[in-house]
Scaffold this motif. Structure first.
Motif, PDB file in Angstrom:
ATOM      1  N   GLU A 197       0.838  -1.208   0.000  1.00 44.12           N
ATOM      2  CA  GLU A 197       0.000   0.000   0.000  1.00 44.12           C
ATOM      3  C   GLU A 197       0.871   1.256   0.000  1.00 44.12           C
ATOM      4  N   LYS A 246       2.518   1.680  -3.411  1.00 45.12           N
ATOM      5  CA  LYS A 246       1.510   2.183  -4.351  1.00 45.12           C
ATOM      6  C   LYS A 246       1.580   3.705  -4.441  1.00 45.12           C
ATOM      7  N   TYR A 247       1.816   4.379  -3.321  1.00 40.48           N
ATOM      8  CA  TYR A 247       1.874   5.839  -3.330  1.00 40.48           C
ATOM      9  C   TYR A 247       2.996   6.335  -4.241  1.00 40.48           C
ATOM     10  N   GLU A 307       3.587   9.970  -5.559  1.00 43.27           N
ATOM     11  CA  GLU A 307       4.114  10.558  -4.323  1.00 43.27           C
ATOM     12  C   GLU A 307       5.615  10.279  -4.257  1.00 43.27           C
ATOM     13  N   SER A 310       3.149   8.189   4.846  1.00 42.63           N
ATOM     14  CA  SER A 310       2.055   7.545   4.111  1.00 42.63           C
ATOM     15  C   SER A 310       0.699   7.981   4.655  1.00 42.63           C
ATOM     16  N   TYR A 312       0.097  11.532   3.558  1.00 41.55           N
ATOM     17  CA  TYR A 312      -0.208  11.595   2.132  1.00 41.55           C
ATOM     18  C   TYR A 312      -1.644  11.152   1.859  1.00 41.55           C
ATOM     19  N   LYS A 313      -2.029   9.998   2.415  1.00 42.85           N
ATOM     20  CA  LYS A 313      -3.385   9.511   2.184  1.00 42.85           C
ATOM     21  C   LYS A 313      -4.413  10.492   2.737  1.00 42.85           C
ATOM     22  N   LEU A 338      -5.905   5.996  -5.531  1.00 41.61           N
ATOM     23  CA  LEU A 338      -5.624   5.223  -4.319  1.00 41.61           C
ATOM     24  C   LEU A 338      -6.145   3.792  -4.444  1.00 41.61           C
TER      25      LEU A 338
END
Length: 136
Positions: free
Chosen positions: A29, A32-33, A38, A67, A70-71, A89
């Motif tokens: 996860e 993924k960013y 990111e 993280s 960011y999310k 996302l």
């Protein structure tokens, strides 16, 4: 409704988990960013010496903390999941959820399923000219 704050407590449990479990199910996860744009996540992973050497509590705290921030910043801009970045996302999740369901929830973890989903979705994107070559 968005949460007022997120509290990041102990991450020592990540250090107590087997390294391959952290890599397969803890970090996809986060990774993924980096794939969706990111750049700081990639830099933090590099500073930690790469995924295989990611066993420092401070490095993990930095990565998890960044993280979460960011999310939160992405979801705050569109908590109803309607914009391109917010929808990004979900990268890897369509195929990942199908893999989890097909396994009966027993043989594949969520992170591993998302990682495989990102690969499949990247290859499909390349095939249909949506994803630049070399991104899978």
């Amino acid at each position: 409704m968005l949460p007022a704050r997120v509290i990041l407590d102990e991450i020592s449990f990540l250090l107590s988990a087997p390294p391959d479990e952290v890599l397969r199910n803890g970090l996809p996860e986060v990774i993924k960013y980096a794939f969706i744009g990111e750049q700081r996540i990639g830099a933090l992973l590099s500073e930690a010496g790469g995924l295989s050497k990611l066993r420092s509590e401070q490095a993990l705290m930095d990565i998890v903390s960044w993280s979460v921030k960011y999310k939160a910043s992405v979801t705050a801009g569109d908590y109803r999941d309607r914009s391109g970045l917010r929808a990004a996302l979900n990268f890897g999740h369509t195929v990942g959820h199908a893999l989890e369901a097909a396994s009966g929830g027993n043989s594949i973890g969520h992170g591993e399923a998302v990682a495989l989903g990102m690969l499949v979705e990247s290859f499909a994107g390349q095939r249909y000219g949506i994803t630049p070559r070399g991104h899978a």
